[in-house]
Structures are given as C-alpha cells and as structure tokens.
Write a protein that holds these residues in place. Structure first.
Motif, PDB file in Angstrom:
ATOM      1  N   ALA A   1       6.764  24.547 -40.230  1.00 17.14           N
ATOM      2  CA  ALA A   1       6.739  25.849 -39.555  1.00 17.14           C
ATOM      3  C   ALA A   1       5.311  26.311 -39.296  1.00 17.14           C
ATOM      4  CB  ALA A   1       7.483  26.875 -40.393  1.00 17.14           C
ATOM      5  N   GLY A   2       5.062  26.717 -38.079  1.00 11.30           N
ATOM      6  CA  GLY A   2       3.757  27.259 -37.719  1.00 11.30           C
ATOM      7  C   GLY A   2       2.703  26.239 -37.357  1.00 11.30           C
ATOM      8  N   LEU A   3       2.966  24.972 -37.607  1.00  8.55           N
ATOM      9  CA  LEU A   3       1.988  23.933 -37.295  1.00  8.55           C
ATOM     10  C   LEU A   3       1.927  23.733 -35.783  1.00  8.55           C
ATOM     11  CD1 LEU A   3       0.095  21.679 -38.422  1.00  8.55           C
ATOM     12  CD2 LEU A   3       2.054  20.146 -38.179  1.00  8.55           C
ATOM     13  N   PRO A   4       0.746  23.896 -35.170  1.00  8.71           N
ATOM     14  CA  PRO A   4       0.652  23.670 -33.726  1.00  8.71           C
ATOM     15  C   PRO A   4       0.733  22.179 -33.402  1.00  8.71           C
ATOM     16  CG  PRO A   4      -1.479  24.313 -34.621  1.00  8.71           C
ATOM     17  CD  PRO A   4      -0.491  24.363 -35.750  1.00  8.71           C
ATOM     18  N   VAL A   5       1.470  21.860 -32.363  1.00 12.26           N
ATOM     19  CA  VAL A   5       1.691  20.466 -31.970  1.00 12.26           C
ATOM     20  C   VAL A   5       1.357  20.310 -30.488  1.00 12.26           C
ATOM     21  CG1 VAL A   5       3.428  18.642 -31.728  1.00 12.26           C
ATOM     22  CG2 VAL A   5       3.508  20.196 -33.689  1.00 12.26           C
ATOM     23  N   PHE A   6       0.652  19.237 -30.162  1.00  9.76           N
ATOM     24  CA  PHE A   6       0.336  18.892 -28.780  1.00  9.76           C
ATOM     25  C   PHE A   6       1.160  17.665 -28.407  1.00  9.76           C
ATOM     26  CE2 PHE A   6      -1.846  16.771 -25.363  1.00  9.76           C
ATOM     27  CZ  PHE A   6      -2.333  17.807 -24.578  1.00  9.76           C
ATOM     28  N   VAL A   7       1.897  17.751 -27.317  1.00  9.10           N
ATOM     29  CA  VAL A   7       2.707  16.624 -26.846  1.00  9.10           C
ATOM     30  C   VAL A   7       2.252  16.275 -25.435  1.00  9.10           C
ATOM     31  CG1 VAL A   7       5.015  15.809 -26.267  1.00  9.10           C
ATOM     32  CG2 VAL A   7       4.695  17.305 -28.239  1.00  9.10           C
ATOM     33  N   ALA A   8       1.834  15.031 -25.247  1.00 12.85           N
ATOM     34  CA  ALA A   8       1.453  14.527 -23.926  1.00 12.85           C
ATOM     35  C   ALA A   8       2.507  13.517 -23.495  1.00 12.85           C
ATOM     36  CB  ALA A   8       0.082  13.866 -23.994  1.00 12.85           C
ATOM     37  N   GLN A   9       3.012  13.669 -22.286  1.00 13.06           N
ATOM     38  CA  GLN A   9       4.065  12.787 -21.786  1.00 13.06           C
ATOM     39  C   GLN A   9       3.697  12.276 -20.409  1.00 13.06           C
ATOM     40  OE1 GLN A   9       7.272  11.735 -23.031  1.00 13.06           O
ATOM     41  NE2 GLN A   9       7.100  10.450 -21.224  1.00 13.06           N
ATOM     42  N   GLY A  10       3.808  10.980 -20.223  1.00 12.86           N
ATOM     43  CA  GLY A  10       3.600  10.390 -18.907  1.00 12.86           C
ATOM     44  C   GLY A  10       4.841  10.557 -18.052  1.00 12.86           C
ATOM     45  N   GLY A  11       4.668  11.087 -16.856  1.00 15.79           N
ATOM     46  CA  GLY A  11       5.797  11.284 -15.952  1.00 15.79           C
ATOM     47  C   GLY A  11       6.374   9.988 -15.418  1.00 15.79           C
ATOM     48  N   ALA A  12       5.578   8.911 -15.445  1.00 13.58           N
ATOM     49  CA  ALA A  12       6.043   7.606 -14.973  1.00 13.58           C
ATOM     50  C   ALA A  12       6.401   6.690 -16.142  1.00 13.58           C
ATOM     51  CB  ALA A  12       4.962   6.961 -14.106  1.00 13.58           C
TER      52      ALA A  12
ATOM     53  N   MET B   1       4.213  24.778 -29.773  1.00 15.02           N
ATOM     54  CA  MET B   1       4.176  23.530 -29.027  1.00 15.02           C
ATOM     55  C   MET B   1       3.400  23.674 -27.731  1.00 15.02           C
ATOM     56  SD  MET B   1       5.555  20.402 -29.114  1.00 15.02           S
ATOM     57  CE  MET B   1       6.710  20.716 -30.430  1.00 15.02           C
ATOM     58  N   THR B   2       2.509  22.730 -27.497  1.00 16.44           N
ATOM     59  CA  THR B   2       1.879  22.599 -26.190  1.00 16.44           C
ATOM     60  C   THR B   2       2.370  21.277 -25.612  1.00 16.44           C
ATOM     61  OG1 THR B   2      -0.085  23.850 -26.844  1.00 16.44           O
ATOM     62  CG2 THR B   2      -0.315  22.383 -24.951  1.00 16.44           C
ATOM     63  N   PHE B   3       3.099  21.344 -24.518  1.00 16.10           N
ATOM     64  CA  PHE B   3       3.655  20.160 -23.865  1.00 16.10           C
ATOM     65  C   PHE B   3       2.986  20.001 -22.508  1.00 16.10           C
ATOM     66  CE2 PHE B   3       6.806  17.030 -22.790  1.00 16.10           C
ATOM     67  CZ  PHE B   3       6.942  17.138 -21.427  1.00 16.10           C
ATOM     68  N   ARG B   4       2.423  18.821 -22.266  1.00 14.92           N
ATOM     69  CA  ARG B   4       1.792  18.543 -20.979  1.00 14.92           C
ATOM     70  C   ARG B   4       2.401  17.265 -20.400  1.00 14.92           C
ATOM     71  NH1 ARG B   4      -1.168  22.874 -21.147  1.00 14.92           N
ATOM     72  NH2 ARG B   4      -3.158  22.992 -22.188  1.00 14.92           N
ATOM     73  N   LEU B   5       2.837  17.371 -19.158  1.00 11.72           N
ATOM     74  CA  LEU B   5       3.362  16.215 -18.428  1.00 11.72           C
ATOM     75  C   LEU B   5       2.298  15.755 -17.443  1.00 11.72           C
ATOM     76  CD1 LEU B   5       5.855  14.407 -17.836  1.00 11.72           C
ATOM     77  CD2 LEU B   5       6.374  16.000 -15.989  1.00 11.72           C
ATOM     78  N   TYR B   6       1.929  14.500 -17.531  1.00 10.42           N
ATOM     79  CA  TYR B   6       0.945  13.898 -16.633  1.00 10.42           C
ATOM     80  C   TYR B   6       1.741  13.015 -15.670  1.00 10.42           C
ATOM     81  CZ  TYR B   6      -2.191  15.517 -20.279  1.00 10.42           C
ATOM     82  OH  TYR B   6      -2.871  16.295 -21.180  1.00 10.42           O
TER      83      TYR B   6
ATOM     84  N   ASN C   1      -4.972   7.519 -23.109  1.00  8.35           N
ATOM     85  CA  ASN C   1      -6.328   7.644 -22.560  1.00  8.35           C
ATOM     86  C   ASN C   1      -6.458   8.844 -21.633  1.00  8.35           C
ATOM     87  OD1 ASN C   1      -7.417   5.441 -23.903  1.00  8.35           O
ATOM     88  ND2 ASN C   1      -6.808   4.017 -22.296  1.00  8.35           N
ATOM     89  N   THR C   2      -5.467   9.081 -20.807  1.00 11.21           N
ATOM     90  CA  THR C   2      -5.522  10.200 -19.864  1.00 11.21           C
ATOM     91  C   THR C   2      -5.516  11.544 -20.593  1.00 11.21           C
ATOM     92  OG1 THR C   2      -4.404   8.911 -18.161  1.00 11.21           O
ATOM     93  CG2 THR C   2      -4.380  11.295 -17.895  1.00 11.21           C
ATOM     94  N   ALA C   3      -4.690  11.656 -21.617  1.00 13.21           N
ATOM     95  CA  ALA C   3      -4.525  12.933 -22.313  1.00 13.21           C
ATOM     96  C   ALA C   3      -5.648  13.242 -23.298  1.00 13.21           C
ATOM     97  CB  ALA C   3      -3.191  12.944 -23.048  1.00 13.21           C
ATOM     98  N   MET C   4      -6.470  12.263 -23.642  1.00 16.65           N
ATOM     99  CA  MET C   4      -7.457  12.456 -24.698  1.00 16.65           C
ATOM    100  C   MET C   4      -8.356  13.682 -24.507  1.00 16.65           C
ATOM    101  SD  MET C   4      -8.233  11.589 -27.665  1.00 16.65           S
ATOM    102  CE  MET C   4      -7.166  10.169 -27.781  1.00 16.65           C
ATOM    103  N   PRO C   5      -8.869  13.973 -23.315  1.00 18.00           N
ATOM    104  CA  PRO C   5      -9.693  15.189 -23.188  1.00 18.00           C
ATOM    105  C   PRO C   5      -8.917  16.467 -23.552  1.00 18.00           C
ATOM    106  CG  PRO C   5     -10.030  13.762 -21.289  1.00 18.00           C
ATOM    107  CD  PRO C   5      -8.880  13.187 -22.071  1.00 18.00           C
ATOM    108  N   ASP C   6      -7.643  16.529 -23.183  1.00 23.70           N
ATOM    109  CA  ASP C   6      -6.834  17.701 -23.515  1.00 23.70           C
ATOM    110  C   ASP C   6      -6.525  17.751 -25.007  1.00 23.70           C
ATOM    111  OD1 ASP C   6      -6.802  18.488 -20.840  1.00 23.70           O
ATOM    112  OD2 ASP C   6      -5.036  17.255 -20.426  1.00 23.70           O
ATOM    113  N   VAL C   7      -6.302  16.598 -25.611  1.00 24.81           N
ATOM    114  CA  VAL C   7      -6.060  16.537 -27.062  1.00 24.81           C
ATOM    115  C   VAL C   7      -7.293  17.041 -27.803  1.00 24.81           C
ATOM    116  CG1 VAL C   7      -5.673  14.980 -29.020  1.00 24.81           C
ATOM    117  CG2 VAL C   7      -4.373  14.669 -26.895  1.00 24.81           C
ATOM    118  N   LEU C   8      -8.471  16.581 -27.400  1.00 27.18           N
ATOM    119  CA  LEU C   8      -9.704  17.015 -28.056  1.00 27.18           C
ATOM    120  C   LEU C   8      -9.929  18.516 -27.903  1.00 27.18           C
ATOM    121  CD1 LEU C   8     -12.016  14.011 -27.161  1.00 27.18           C
ATOM    122  CD2 LEU C   8     -10.902  14.498 -29.353  1.00 27.18           C
TER     123      LEU C   8
END
Length: 129
Positions: free
Chosen positions: A49-60, A83-88, A98-105
C-alpha cells in the motif's frame, strides 16, 4: 532476441515452450504443471500500500498484451495503489526497457526527492511526457 530479454532463464523458457509450437495445448495451462507454476511466478501481485509503481508497456508487444497490463495497473489503482502507466506505442517486448529508461530515471529521481507519486497517471504516447 534472447539478448534483449530480461529473463535470466531464457533457455529454460524456450525448452518448455518449444514442444508446444505448431500445436494446440491439450489442457488449460492455468491448471497444468509446469505452466500453472510459471504463470503464477510471472503474475504480479499487488504492491505494498502506498508504494509508487512505474509501469512501461510497449504498444507493439506481442508477448505481454498491452490491454492486460493496463487493466492490471488500473485494478491496482482501484485497490489504492499509486501507479504511473506509460504506453510506448511502437515498442516491443525487446525494446521497451531501453526506450522507457529516461522516464524510469525521472520517476525514481522524483521519488528520491520526496515528490509524492500521483494516484494514477495514464499516458498513451511517450511524446506527452
């Protein structure tokens, strides 16, 4: 492709999956070993509970289905997760890390700086970041 995969036991995974190529499964993998154990090991549970999570997902991505990942992220948020969810859109299973790494950092830097994580962020295009 194996060089791009983040799995440590890629040879083991291929050994298990190869006999199934070109045929239908004779039984439900959710209830048949070794598949049920593999599915359980690779299914994310709820974050603390309360832990922030980053999720990166490839659309392809054809291995991890984008709609399933988005549904899981949304369910976590409904349960109180942050939750932060990003679809690339053009990324695959092999290129997303590799693509999501700048956003993860950036996400990690904000967390270390004490910036509160949002309740839920859904971004469908990396260009909107």
């Amino acid at each position: 492709m194996a060089g791009l995969c983040l799995f440590g036991d890629i040879d083991k995974l291929h050994a298990l999956a190869t006999p199934l190529l070109g045929r239908y499964l004779p039984s439900d993998p959710r209830t048949t070993e070794p598949w049920s154990a593999i599915l359980a090991e690779n299914t994310p549970g709820a974050p603390p509970a309360g832990l922030p999570v980053f999720v990166a997902q490839g659309g392809a991505d054809t291995l991890v289905i984008p709609s399933a990942t988005e549904g899981s992220a949304a369910a976590s948020c409904r349960g109180g997760g942050r939750m932060t969810f990003r679809l690339y859109p053009t990324d695959t299973h092999g290129t997303i890390a590799n693509t999501a790494m700048p956003d993860v950092l950036t996400f990690l830097a904000k967390g270390l700086a004490g910036t509160p994580a949002p309740r839920y962020v859904l971004t469908h295009r990396a260009t909107f970041l």
